[in-house]
Design an enzyme around this catalytic site. Structure first.
Site, PDB file in Angstrom:
ATOM      1  N   ASP A 178       0.869  -1.182   0.000  1.00 19.96           N
ATOM      2  CA  ASP A 178       0.000   0.000   0.000  1.00 19.96           C
ATOM      3  C   ASP A 178       0.909   1.236   0.000  1.00 19.96           C
ATOM      4  OD1 ASP A 178      -1.864   1.981   0.500  1.00 19.96           O
ATOM      5  OD2 ASP A 178      -2.405   1.261   2.494  1.00 19.96           O
ATOM      6  N   GLU A 204      -1.369  10.678   0.840  1.00 15.92           N
ATOM      7  CA  GLU A 204      -2.612   9.932   1.021  1.00 15.92           C
ATOM      8  C   GLU A 204      -2.691   9.312   2.402  1.00 15.92           C
ATOM      9  OE1 GLU A 204      -5.464   6.605   0.999  1.00 15.92           O
ATOM     10  OE2 GLU A 204      -3.305   6.549   1.394  1.00 15.92           O
ATOM     11  N   GLU A 205      -1.564   8.815   2.918  1.00 11.33           N
ATOM     12  CA  GLU A 205      -1.581   8.126   4.209  1.00 11.33           C
ATOM     13  C   GLU A 205      -1.863   9.069   5.377  1.00 11.33           C
ATOM     14  OE1 GLU A 205      -1.839   5.150   4.611  1.00 11.33           O
ATOM     15  OE2 GLU A 205      -0.796   4.019   3.055  1.00 11.33           O
ATOM     16  N   ASP A 208      -5.553   1.518  -5.221  1.00  9.87           N
ATOM     17  CA  ASP A 208      -5.101   1.381  -3.844  1.00  9.87           C
ATOM     18  C   ASP A 208      -5.323  -0.051  -3.353  1.00  9.87           C
ATOM     19  OD1 ASP A 208      -4.098   2.190  -1.327  1.00  9.87           O
ATOM     20  OD2 ASP A 208      -5.065   4.138  -1.532  1.00  9.87           O
TER      21      ASP A 208
END
Length: 402
Positions: free
Chosen positions: A201, A235-236, A256
């Site tokens: 991821d 994004e995280e 994703d």
């Protein structure tokens, strides 16, 4: 529109190279340079934001082939496919008197997956290696307390692999509060096709997107509208694609991870398409279109709903962009831990993306930047479904009488 062959050797090598580059959110410059070199090799133009988010462009080529950007006029809105380069990680929040380091997580993940992790600590002048350990790390000392201590980030500390007896020794190495800590990915690609690693991821998603771009470019396939490959950096930590989707885009597909667990539809085979996540339902027409593409081209697919999940696609909508959104996910076991997926899943995702790049707008009206009247607006139920209703709709007046 045809399903294109995917270079699996390129996909696998690209994934391993991505996994070898530390990129916790906030420390992503090097992986930006790597991704830019991959795009250069494919001959794709791209631009960077101030912090390094990449927006590459696969130009439409239906009339006379690729055109010079200066002379290029678009016929309508574009599409975008978004994958994030940043991963989970940690940051030094305290230098203890013992010389051990307290950590704060970068991104949302459990400390139980950090325990035992081998890491690189990046100072402003260099880097040092270390291990993340529970406070009570030795059974010979603490006996059963090793198993009963709580699970949270306050129960962990970083042991630096240098001769250290106190905090001054650590500071002498150049270590400071706010230094980044990157966890080793430790990837394995097995002969049976399984891939096990931290940070799949979303480096697996990035590798699949680059493999799809390679297939389209090298095949010379017809591309009806401009397609932007967007690589985000945050994004995280929740922002992701909030600031990079421009007004020339009408639909956004996020690539994703899809968490595999009991009660979930995601699988380590085929493409997983969630119809909803924490941001709400994804676009009705775009998600169903992707599922139809899978069915028509023999790509295995799974449907799912994600309850505790955020993505670049959702971030684009939250930022106020008027775009259709969908997610295309690779099913992976133990998300945000030692993740496992299968090479065939990444190939399937790349195949689906090549079809999407060749397909044009989801609905004919999307060729226009704005709708004129409701006469042009879509129906989520097919006309034939509406005609099957045996019971006529009541007169509104009847509902107010008696």
């Amino acid at each position: 529109m045809k399903k294109l062959n995917i270079d699996t050797a390129f996909l696998t090598t690209t994934l391993l190279e991505l996994l070898a580059i530390p990129s916790p959110a906030g420390l992503t410059d090097e992986i930006v340079h790597y991704t830019a070199r991959k795009l250069d090799a494919l001959g794709l133009n791209y631009e960077l934001t101030r912090r390094g988010t990449i927006r590459a462009t696969l130009r439409a080529n239906l009339d006379d082939g690729p055109r010079d950007d200066a002379a290029y006029t678009k016929a309508g809105p574009d599409c975008a496919i978004v994958a994030h380069l940043d991963t989970l990680g940690a940051m030094v929040r305290e230098i203890k008197d013992t010389g051990r380091l307290a950590l704060s997580p970068i991104g949302t993940w459990s400390s139980r997956f950090a325990e035992g992790g081998r890491v690189t600590l990046f100072t402003e002048t260099g880097r040092v290696r270390g291990s993340v350990l529970p406070l009570k790390a030795s059974g010979h000392v603490y006996n059963e307390e090793v198993d009963t201590q709580p699970v949270n980030w306050d129960q962990l500390e970083l042991r630096v692999d240098e001769r250290i007896g106190n905090a001054d020794d650590v500071r002498a190495l150049g270590v400071q509060v706010g230094d980044f800590v990157a966890f080793d990915a430790c990837p394995e690609v097995l002969e049976n096709g399984f891939i096990v690693s931290r940070h799949l991821d979303n480096k697996a998603g990035v590798a699949a997107l680059l493999a799809a771009l390679k297939a389209v470019v090298e095949s010379g396939a017809a591309v009806p509208i401009d397609c932007h490959a967007v690589f985000t950096l945050t994004e995280e930590v929740g922002s992701g694609a909030t600031a990079v989707i421009e007004d020339d885009v009408s639909e956004v597909i996020g690539i994703d991870i899809g968490p595999v667990a009991f009660g979930q539809g995601a699988r380590e085979e085929g493409v997983t398409i969630p119809l909803m996540d924490s941001a709400g339902p994804h676009d009705y027409h775009l998600t169903r279109r992707l599922l139809r593409m899978c069915a028509e081209h023999a790509i295995p697919s799974n449907r799912d709903v994600f309850r505790f999940y955020h993505s670049d696609a959702g971030a684009a909508v939250k930022a106020g962009h008027d775009v259709r959104t969908a997610l295309v996910c690779f099913g992976a076991d133990a998300s945000h831990g030692y993740e496992r997926t299968h090479l065939s899943v990444l190939v399937n995702i790349a195949e689906l993306l090549t079809l999407y790049m060749q397909s044009g707008h989801t609905l004919p009206k999307d060729r226009h930047h704005r709708l004129g009247t409701v006469d042009d607006f879509s129906h989520q139920l097919e006309a034939e479904q509406l005609t099957r209703q045996e019971t006529p709709m009541p007169d509104p007046g009847e509902l107010t009488r008696g």
